[in-house]
Enzyme design. Sequence first.
Site, PDB file in Angstrom:
ATOM      1  N   GLU A 223      -7.477   3.963  12.517  1.00 44.62           N
ATOM      2  CA  GLU A 223      -6.321   3.824  13.398  1.00 44.62           C
ATOM      3  C   GLU A 223      -6.185   5.037  14.307  1.00 44.62           C
ATOM      4  O   GLU A 223      -7.032   5.932  14.298  1.00 44.62           O
ATOM      5  CB  GLU A 223      -5.048   3.584  12.598  1.00 44.62           C
ATOM      6  CG  GLU A 223      -4.658   4.679  11.605  1.00 44.62           C
ATOM      7  CD  GLU A 223      -3.363   4.329  10.873  1.00 44.62           C
ATOM      8  OE1 GLU A 223      -2.298   4.422  11.509  1.00 44.62           O
ATOM      9  OE2 GLU A 223      -3.440   3.969   9.672  1.00 44.62           O
TER      10      GLU A 223
ATOM     11  N   ASP B  61       0.851  -1.183   0.000  1.00 43.72           N
ATOM     12  CA  ASP B  61       0.000   0.000   0.000  1.00 43.72           C
ATOM     13  C   ASP B  61       0.889   1.236   0.000  1.00 43.72           C
ATOM     14  O   ASP B  61       1.992   1.226   0.542  1.00 43.72           O
ATOM     15  CB  ASP B  61      -0.949   0.007   1.209  1.00 43.72           C
ATOM     16  CG  ASP B  61      -0.232  -0.092   2.542  1.00 43.72           C
ATOM     17  OD1 ASP B  61       0.064   0.958   3.152  1.00 43.72           O
ATOM     18  OD2 ASP B  61       0.033  -1.227   3.000  1.00 43.72           O
TER      19      ASP B  61
END
Length: 271
Positions: free
Chosen positions: A162, A71
């Site tokens: 997150e 990613d």
Amino acid sequence: MKRRNPLLRWSATVWSAAVVSGLALCTPATAAPSYEGADDHYAGSQIEKYEGVAGAPNVEYTASDQVLGHDVSGHQGAVDWTAAAKAGAKFVYVKATEGTGFVNPQFAQQYNGSYQAGITRGSYHFARPDVSDGATQANYFLAHGGGWSKDGKTLPGAVDMEYNPYGETCYGKDPAGMVAWVKSFSDTYRARTGRLPTIYTSTSWWKRCTGNSAALGANPLWLARYNTQIGELPAGWHSQAIWQFADAGSLPGDQNWLNGPLTSLRNLAIG
């Protein structure tokens, strides 16, 4: 009958207006959300900061049971996708947006370039539950590269849940509020694309900020854990779709294994 002095009435009206105007001028404006450093907020940037790195996987995988991918975000700059494909990359998630005020300036090069190199690609949204509701951010994501098409080479969009890089860990939300936020994002994305978005998170953050809710277990799980083993999964999931196991390696960006062979990658892309 005693008549009121019109001058006094006029003075009182002017005085009242002035007081109201003064109060309005003294009322502090709501500060605009900060996006300072957003280019460096990538999937796992805060997980590594708060949870650390406790080793590399001690298992050897082959293409027959795990598929290597990665990613990227604007943090990596322009990517040499031909080289990435030659190094073994089969899929990639590209950061598209953050909150409702940031778009990855490298998105077009990263998202379109990976596709042109034969890499299955998807995009992800860095969630900011502190600035707006989940539906609003899902729509912003979809308006700036978060779409999905059933071409077998495009993964469903992902939402990155997150630690808050701007302040309080859970963005000022209690577990019920956080679960409602993620569901709002997920429901909106599904209504507009027909796909449930992938949820990126770590077990520790999920436990802390959602109370380890099992409510999103139908969504594909992209688990972040920089350790020798996958370890415990968040409640509601019996397996991960993707494991982000390292933040650097032979490929640009973070390193991931899809849980299964290439047919699993195509299944995730098609839905």
